[in-house]
Design a protein around this motif. Sequence first.
Motif, PDB file in Angstrom:
ATOM      1  N   ILE A   7       1.774  -1.351  -0.005  1.00  0.00           N
ATOM      2  CA  ILE A   7       0.030   0.121  -0.142  1.00  0.00           C
ATOM      3  C   ILE A   7       0.556   1.030  -0.054  1.00  0.00           C
ATOM      4  CG2 ILE A   7      -2.119   1.182   1.611  1.00  0.00           C
ATOM      5  CD1 ILE A   7      -2.802  -1.551   0.880  1.00  0.00           C
ATOM      6  N   GLY A  11       8.316   7.207  -2.326  1.00  0.00           N
ATOM      7  CA  GLY A  11       9.372   7.624  -2.355  1.00  0.00           C
ATOM      8  C   GLY A  11       9.491   6.257  -1.893  1.00  0.00           C
ATOM      9  N   VAL A  12       9.133   5.287  -0.187  1.00  0.00           N
ATOM     10  CA  VAL A  12       9.718   4.257  -0.137  1.00  0.00           C
ATOM     11  C   VAL A  12       9.535   3.018  -0.429  1.00  0.00           C
ATOM     12  CG1 VAL A  12       9.616   2.846   2.066  1.00  0.00           C
ATOM     13  CG2 VAL A  12       9.941   5.681   2.286  1.00  0.00           C
ATOM     14  N   ALA A  13       8.568   3.323  -1.023  1.00  0.00           N
ATOM     15  CA  ALA A  13       7.908   1.649  -1.867  1.00  0.00           C
ATOM     16  C   ALA A  13       8.041   2.023  -2.920  1.00  0.00           C
ATOM     17  CB  ALA A  13       6.175   2.596  -1.546  1.00  0.00           C
ATOM     18  N   LEU A  85       3.571   0.610   2.871  1.00  0.00           N
ATOM     19  CA  LEU A  85       4.170   1.897   3.060  1.00  0.00           C
ATOM     20  C   LEU A  85       3.090   3.595   2.809  1.00  0.00           C
ATOM     21  CD1 LEU A  85       6.748   0.237   1.641  1.00  0.00           C
ATOM     22  CD2 LEU A  85       6.895   0.883   3.573  1.00  0.00           C
ATOM     23  N   ALA A  86       2.038   3.131   3.534  1.00  0.00           N
ATOM     24  CA  ALA A  86       1.815   5.058   3.378  1.00  0.00           C
ATOM     25  C   ALA A  86       1.713   5.894   3.853  1.00  0.00           C
ATOM     26  CB  ALA A  86       0.027   4.587   2.610  1.00  0.00           C
ATOM     27  N   LEU A  87       1.169   6.814   4.466  1.00  0.00           N
ATOM     28  CA  LEU A  87       1.540   7.544   5.670  1.00  0.00           C
ATOM     29  C   LEU A  87       1.438   6.659   7.229  1.00  0.00           C
ATOM     30  CD1 LEU A  87       1.022  10.512   4.243  1.00  0.00           C
ATOM     31  CD2 LEU A  87       2.773   9.667   4.224  1.00  0.00           C
ATOM     32  N   PRO A  88       2.042   6.826   8.375  1.00  0.00           N
ATOM     33  CA  PRO A  88       1.374   6.759   9.315  1.00  0.00           C
ATOM     34  C   PRO A  88      -0.149   7.003  10.095  1.00  0.00           C
ATOM     35  CG  PRO A  88       3.655   7.771   9.404  1.00  0.00           C
ATOM     36  CD  PRO A  88       2.887   8.238   8.146  1.00  0.00           C
ATOM     37  N   SER A 108       6.347   0.715   8.422  1.00  0.00           N
ATOM     38  CA  SER A 108       7.847   0.999   8.254  1.00  0.00           C
ATOM     39  C   SER A 108       7.721   2.347   9.630  1.00  0.00           C
ATOM     40  CB  SER A 108       8.386   1.952   7.465  1.00  0.00           C
ATOM     41  OG  SER A 108       7.315   2.580   6.987  1.00  0.00           O
ATOM     42  N   ALA A 109       7.015   2.816  10.025  1.00  0.00           N
ATOM     43  CA  ALA A 109       6.319   4.129  11.163  1.00  0.00           C
ATOM     44  C   ALA A 109       5.364   3.270  11.702  1.00  0.00           C
ATOM     45  CB  ALA A 109       5.981   4.824  10.243  1.00  0.00           C
ATOM     46  N   GLY A 162      11.562  -0.209   8.339  1.00  0.00           N
ATOM     47  CA  GLY A 162      12.431   0.547   8.210  1.00  0.00           C
ATOM     48  C   GLY A 162      13.589   1.171   8.082  1.00  0.00           C
ATOM     49  N   ASP A 164      15.237   3.678  10.769  1.00  0.00           N
ATOM     50  CA  ASP A 164      15.165   4.058  12.474  1.00  0.00           C
ATOM     51  C   ASP A 164      14.050   4.193  11.767  1.00  0.00           C
ATOM     52  OD1 ASP A 164      16.384   6.082  10.742  1.00  0.00           O
ATOM     53  OD2 ASP A 164      17.262   7.050  11.768  1.00  0.00           O
ATOM     54  N   PRO A 165      13.219   4.280  12.814  1.00  0.00           N
ATOM     55  CA  PRO A 165      12.816   2.712  13.792  1.00  0.00           C
ATOM     56  C   PRO A 165      13.433   1.473  12.787  1.00  0.00           C
ATOM     57  CG  PRO A 165      11.012   3.050  13.225  1.00  0.00           C
ATOM     58  CD  PRO A 165      11.155   3.887  12.777  1.00  0.00           C
ATOM     59  N   PHE A 204      12.364  12.604   2.781  1.00  0.00           N
ATOM     60  CA  PHE A 204      10.991  12.187   2.827  1.00  0.00           C
ATOM     61  C   PHE A 204       9.841  12.563   3.442  1.00  0.00           C
ATOM     62  CE2 PHE A 204       9.856  10.816   7.297  1.00  0.00           C
ATOM     63  CZ  PHE A 204      10.531  11.253   8.389  1.00  0.00           C
ATOM     64  N   ILE A 208       4.976  14.573   7.444  1.00  0.00           N
ATOM     65  CA  ILE A 208       6.118  13.170   8.435  1.00  0.00           C
ATOM     66  C   ILE A 208       7.150  13.985   9.174  1.00  0.00           C
ATOM     67  CG2 ILE A 208       6.399  11.351   9.362  1.00  0.00           C
ATOM     68  CD1 ILE A 208       3.425  11.512   8.446  1.00  0.00           C
ATOM     69  N   THR A 368      15.960   2.756   3.021  1.00  0.00           N
ATOM     70  CA  THR A 368      14.256   2.554   4.659  1.00  0.00           C
ATOM     71  C   THR A 368      13.287   1.354   3.104  1.00  0.00           C
ATOM     72  OG1 THR A 368      13.857   4.897   5.377  1.00  0.00           O
ATOM     73  CG2 THR A 368      12.060   3.526   5.228  1.00  0.00           C
TER      74      THR A 368
HETATM   75  P1  NDP Z   1       5.463   9.112   0.422  1.00  0.00           P
HETATM   76  O1  NDP Z   1       4.957  10.824   1.112  1.00  0.00           O
HETATM   77  O2  NDP Z   1       6.272  10.000  -0.939  1.00  0.00           O
HETATM   78  O3  NDP Z   1       4.415   8.728   0.271  1.00  0.00           O
HETATM   79  C1  NDP Z   1       3.655   7.789   0.535  1.00  0.00           C
HETATM   80  C2  NDP Z   1       2.495   7.226  -0.075  1.00  0.00           C
HETATM   81  O4  NDP Z   1       1.215   7.172   0.754  1.00  0.00           O
HETATM   82  C3  NDP Z   1       1.570   7.725  -2.066  1.00  0.00           C
HETATM   83  O5  NDP Z   1       2.111   6.787  -3.306  1.00  0.00           O
HETATM   84  C4  NDP Z   1       0.577   7.692  -1.399  1.00  0.00           C
HETATM   85  O6  NDP Z   1      -0.118   7.485  -3.102  1.00  0.00           O
HETATM   86  C5  NDP Z   1      -0.079   6.496  -0.147  1.00  0.00           C
HETATM   87  N1  NDP Z   1      -0.735   7.818   0.889  1.00  0.00           N
HETATM   88  C6  NDP Z   1      -1.276   8.990   1.155  1.00  0.00           C
HETATM   89  N2  NDP Z   1      -2.722   7.740   1.277  1.00  0.00           N
HETATM   90  C7  NDP Z   1      -3.007   7.224   1.072  1.00  0.00           C
HETATM   91  C8  NDP Z   1      -4.605   6.984   1.552  1.00  0.00           C
HETATM   92  N3  NDP Z   1      -5.008   6.948   2.531  1.00  0.00           N
HETATM   93  N4  NDP Z   1      -4.833   5.601   0.362  1.00  0.00           N
HETATM   94  C9  NDP Z   1      -3.753   4.889   0.093  1.00  0.00           C
HETATM   95  N5  NDP Z   1      -2.515   5.376   0.001  1.00  0.00           N
HETATM   96  C10 NDP Z   1      -2.485   6.668   0.862  1.00  0.00           C
HETATM   97  O7  NDP Z   1       6.212   9.251   1.902  1.00  0.00           O
HETATM   98  P2  NDP Z   1       7.873   8.294   1.998  1.00  0.00           P
HETATM   99  O8  NDP Z   1       7.950   7.224   0.946  1.00  0.00           O
HETATM  100  O9  NDP Z   1       8.911   9.415   1.956  1.00  0.00           O
HETATM  101  O10 NDP Z   1       6.536   7.689   3.552  1.00  0.00           O
HETATM  102  C11 NDP Z   1       6.448   6.803   3.148  1.00  0.00           C
HETATM  103  C12 NDP Z   1       5.721   5.907   5.177  1.00  0.00           C
HETATM  104  O11 NDP Z   1       7.636   5.885   4.663  1.00  0.00           O
HETATM  105  C13 NDP Z   1       5.835   7.120   5.743  1.00  0.00           C
HETATM  106  O12 NDP Z   1       4.868   6.574   6.437  1.00  0.00           O
HETATM  107  C14 NDP Z   1       7.245   7.245   6.790  1.00  0.00           C
HETATM  108  O13 NDP Z   1       6.695   7.903   7.639  1.00  0.00           O
HETATM  109  C15 NDP Z   1       7.771   6.389   6.476  1.00  0.00           C
HETATM  110  N6  NDP Z   1       9.539   6.303   6.887  1.00  0.00           N
HETATM  111  C16 NDP Z   1      10.696   5.531   7.362  1.00  0.00           C
HETATM  112  C17 NDP Z   1      11.552   5.245   7.697  1.00  0.00           C
HETATM  113  C18 NDP Z   1      12.594   4.542   8.745  1.00  0.00           C
HETATM  114  O14 NDP Z   1      13.698   5.063   8.657  1.00  0.00           O
HETATM  115  N7  NDP Z   1      11.608   3.811   9.123  1.00  0.00           N
HETATM  116  C19 NDP Z   1      12.289   6.754   6.825  1.00  0.00           C
HETATM  117  C20 NDP Z   1      11.848   7.289   6.368  1.00  0.00           C
HETATM  118  C21 NDP Z   1       9.840   7.414   5.727  1.00  0.00           C
HETATM  119  P3  NDP Z   1      -1.274   8.175  -2.541  1.00  0.00           P
HETATM  120  O15 NDP Z   1      -1.080   9.638  -1.812  1.00  0.00           O
HETATM  121  O16 NDP Z   1      -1.113   8.194  -4.075  1.00  0.00           O
HETATM  122  O17 NDP Z   1      -2.678   7.745  -2.501  1.00  0.00           O
END
Ligand code: NDP
Length: 421
Positions: A7, A11-13, A85-88, A108-109, A162, A164-165, A204, A208, A368
């Motif tokens: 999901i 960038g990360v996905a 790998l959507a948002l937290p 990952s978060a 990811g 960290d964590p 990223f 967030i 990540t």
């Molecule tokens: P991005 O903002 O680049 O990507 C987020 C993705 O989530 C997009 O493809 C977006 O696509 C999708 N998304 C957002 N909302 C929804 C929704 N409601 N339904 C479906 N898809 C959704 O974020 P990053 O790739 O930079 O980060 C991804 C995750 O990785 C985050 O949770 C971040 O906190 C975590 N992270 C963890 C790290 C670690 O070391 N543990 C370090 C860096 C990031 P769309 O808008 O098309 O739906």
Amino acid sequence: MGKVLVIGCGGVAQVAIQKCAQNDAVFDEICIASRTVSKCDDLKKKIEAEGKSRSKITTAKVNADSVDELIALIKSVKPDVVLNLALPYQDLTIMDACLACGVHYVDSANYEPEDTEDPKWRAIYEKRCKELGFTAYFDYSWQWAYQKKYKDAGITAILGTGFDPGVTSVFTAYALKHYFDQIDTIDILDCNGGDHGYPFATNFNPEINLREVSANGSYWENGHWVETKPMEIKREYNFEQVGMKDMYLLHHEEIESLAKNIPGVKRIRFFMTFGQSYLTHMKCLENVGMLRTDPVMFEGKEIVPIQFLKALLPDPASLGPRTVGKTNIGCIYTGIKDGKKRAIKIYNVCDHQECYKEVGSQAISYTTGVPAMIGTMMVMTGQWKGAGVFNVEEFDPDPYMEALNKWGLPWVVDENPVMVD
Ligand code: NDP
């Protein structure tokens, strides 16, 4: 071997999915889903055009805020594991959908609400601030609360794979297994020595990232949290292959799980490097209200300032071609082995341009995305198994550490590390 539903396609996905496709002996099928299906289609085309992977790739549209939409998707795709790998903000809806379908969950978060002014969430948050003593908007309580439900359903949830964590916690389990009888202190050091050439951009998701960095800092000491003002504690550190950098103490999510899972640990701190220009930009944006997460009225329409700011800033996924330099992320441990004091550092150095050459992304997404693939592989292959909700340090670190070397994030153990005072 199996099928993963990813999901998110940010960038990360994009890195995690390309690494799954490289690891086609494990990932026979990959379904990529987000709200903007064209992005998922573009990545599918890119991987297929390279012609190197035998993984079958499909795409789907889903709004992961809706448990019903997620359940319908999971029922039609029938994955073995869902990689979130959507948002937290979507952690809980995706965990609910996995539970309803009896499918393993990996992320990952940890959970954080999108609207921190929501009174129902706020009441629980304020109680937690008082009880636990840290004020970050994110914490593990929401996801740890699924422990019994996942256990009863006989499925696995892996939280935070990811870097960290993720890798930092696996490093800790590895240090405890092979180098210490008792770990006393942990300093997690996250250094990005990269330069993207923009006056201001985040590596990223800006929303967030800026929320995390502008919040109070905190660390764990002698069984409780000590909170600091944002950027109050500053140190200089000479990072291998990067050089001298300023770093600042932040609150970070793995402190919470390591404090719970590493017996007898006395102190855990997290430091991240920032240049003065980044901090000045951020302070200015904060002072004028651009980091606000609550809606404000603008010309008859509600907007959330930090979301508007995100629209103006460079997309982190676009930084790849411009970013040069290296990251150096790792942990310094002190403790006791065979009755003697010992200190070691375990770290990885990653080169932004090498990452770009391999997968078209900068090193933050790479560091990540690779562990996100590895954590998913651990579940898919059964190397990590168990019913319930787990943080990565609760499993055997050895197969994960081996996979880091194999899949692009080789690590080093320094038995005579420079310490942080
Ligand atoms: P991005 O903002 O680049 O990507 C987020 C993705 O989530 C997009 O493809 C977006 O696509 C999708 N998304 C957002 N909302 C929804 C929704 N409601 N339904 C479906 N898809 C959704 O974020 P990053 O790739 O930079 O980060 C991804 C995750 O990785 C985050 O949770 C971040 O906190 C975590 N992270 C963890 C790290 C670690 O070391 N543990 C370090 C860096 C990031 P769309 O808008 O098309 O739906």
